[in-house]
Enzyme design. Structure first.
Site, PDB file in Angstrom:
ATOM      1  N   ASP A 244     -42.479 -70.702 -24.248  1.00 45.96           N
ATOM      2  CA  ASP A 244     -41.974 -71.830 -25.037  1.00 45.96           C
ATOM      3  C   ASP A 244     -42.950 -72.199 -26.160  1.00 45.96           C
ATOM      4  O   ASP A 244     -44.148 -72.009 -26.041  1.00 45.96           O
ATOM      5  CB  ASP A 244     -41.746 -73.036 -24.111  1.00 45.96           C
ATOM      6  CG  ASP A 244     -40.801 -74.064 -24.720  1.00 45.96           C
ATOM      7  OD1 ASP A 244     -40.096 -73.737 -25.702  1.00 45.96           O
ATOM      8  OD2 ASP A 244     -40.774 -75.204 -24.228  1.00 45.96           O
TER       9      ASP A 244
ATOM     10  N   LEU B  44     -45.487 -51.328 -13.701  1.00 50.13           N
ATOM     11  CA  LEU B  44     -45.143 -52.742 -13.917  1.00 50.13           C
ATOM     12  C   LEU B  44     -43.637 -52.829 -14.095  1.00 50.13           C
ATOM     13  O   LEU B  44     -43.044 -52.016 -14.807  1.00 50.13           O
ATOM     14  CB  LEU B  44     -45.844 -53.251 -15.192  1.00 50.13           C
ATOM     15  CG  LEU B  44     -45.413 -54.626 -15.715  1.00 50.13           C
ATOM     16  CD1 LEU B  44     -45.901 -55.735 -14.786  1.00 50.13           C
ATOM     17  CD2 LEU B  44     -45.971 -54.867 -17.136  1.00 50.13           C
TER      18      LEU B  44
ATOM     19  N   HIS C 153     -40.575 -66.901 -33.497  1.00 46.04           N
ATOM     20  CA  HIS C 153     -40.075 -65.928 -32.512  1.00 46.04           C
ATOM     21  C   HIS C 153     -40.664 -64.547 -32.800  1.00 46.04           C
ATOM     22  O   HIS C 153     -41.031 -63.813 -31.891  1.00 46.04           O
ATOM     23  CB  HIS C 153     -38.548 -65.849 -32.557  1.00 46.04           C
ATOM     24  CG  HIS C 153     -37.876 -67.150 -32.175  1.00 46.04           C
ATOM     25  ND1 HIS C 153     -38.257 -67.872 -31.066  1.00 46.04           N
ATOM     26  CD2 HIS C 153     -36.858 -67.846 -32.748  1.00 46.04           C
ATOM     27  CE1 HIS C 153     -37.496 -68.970 -30.978  1.00 46.04           C
ATOM     28  NE2 HIS C 153     -36.650 -68.980 -31.991  1.00 46.04           N
TER      29      HIS C 153
END
Ligand code: IPE
Ligand code: IPE
Ligand code: MG
Length: 232
Positions: free
Chosen positions: A17, A128, A34
């Site tokens: 955020d 991962l 972004h």
């Protein structure tokens, strides 16, 4: 600082955020935030590989984010499109398995194909697991699971069965949930899975998330005493 290997979280989940506020503070449009946020995604994957975290889940687009302007939404889609297509081979090289939670069908068709292609090509990767929450909401996930169970005529559901119907069926519960930007709320993320997760709310905006901040997450986690309702 050396890390006790046993105390590294297995599953780190992040509510990324603060992109908009990061951009606004610098006089840029929200989408620039972004865009710079993608570099923080790339760094965070590197840190997970470096420090031995096995599962990383990133909240990228919520079921409520459709409320934003079309321009911002399209900008986010374009960033995801570029990010996934440009990094597909790197994911394979680094053995990063790509996974999604949420429903992809409302996204543009070409974006869905890029996402599905990356998932297929990284299926066997095992260093991962990177899960992107896209058009994801915890309530939506729970309701979809319930409706699937009803359709299959289940009359009684226990936890063991229920978790198999969630989007996270192949994931362990998150050990720690981090939300950047200083906001201290859950915003419909992993509602069922967070029953015993630790929480950490650094003030830093997502585009500024770096290795120092990542190490703070690990140190914070190591200080927590997880009791799961028991007594030690
Ligand atoms: C998080 O940053 C990214 C997404 C929700 C896609 P925001 O866009 O929410 O940034 P702020 O919270 O407005 O600063
Ligand atoms: C949560 O952030 C969703 C993502 C990070 C993708 P928001 O910025 O959308 O959440 P609210 O509106 O502040 O609760
Ligand atoms: Mg926000």
């Amino acid at each position: 600082m050396t890390f006790k290997p046993k105390k590294i979280p297995n599953h780190l989940a992040i509510i990324m955020d603060g992109n908009g506020r990061w951009a606004k503070k610098r006089g840029f449009p929200r989408n620039y935030g972004h865009k710079v946020g993608i570099f923080a995604v790339e760094r965070t994957i590197e840190y997970c590989l470096k420090y031995g975290i096995k599962f990383l889940t990133l909240f990228a687009f919520s079921t409520e984010n459709w409320k934003r302007d079309k321009e911002e939404i399209d900008g986010i889609f374009q960033l995801v499109r570029n990010y996934i297509s440009e990094n597909r081979d790197k994911f394979v090289g680094d053995s990063v398995k790509i996974n999604y939670i949420g429903t992809l069908n409302p996204f543009p068709e070409d974006l869905v194909s890029i996402l599905e292609d990356a998932r297929r090509k990284t299926e066997k990767c095992d260093k991962l697991t990177l899960t992107l929450a896209l058009n994801y909401g915890g309530r939506d996930e729970i309701l979809r699971a319930i409706n699937k169970l009803i359709k299959e005529s289940h009359h009684e559901v226990n936890n063991e069965l229920f978790i198999k119907y969630l989007d996270t069926k192949n994931l362990p519960d998150p050990d720690i949930i981090v939300r950047t930007s200083g906001e201290q709320r859950v915003s419909n993320f992993l509602l069922y899975q967070m029953a015993y997760s630790e929480f950490y709310f650094p003030k830093v905006y997502w585009p500024d998330f770096n290795e120092r901040e990542f190490i703070k997450v690990l140190k914070t986690y190591q200080k927590r005493d997880r009791r799961y309702g028991g007594v030690k």
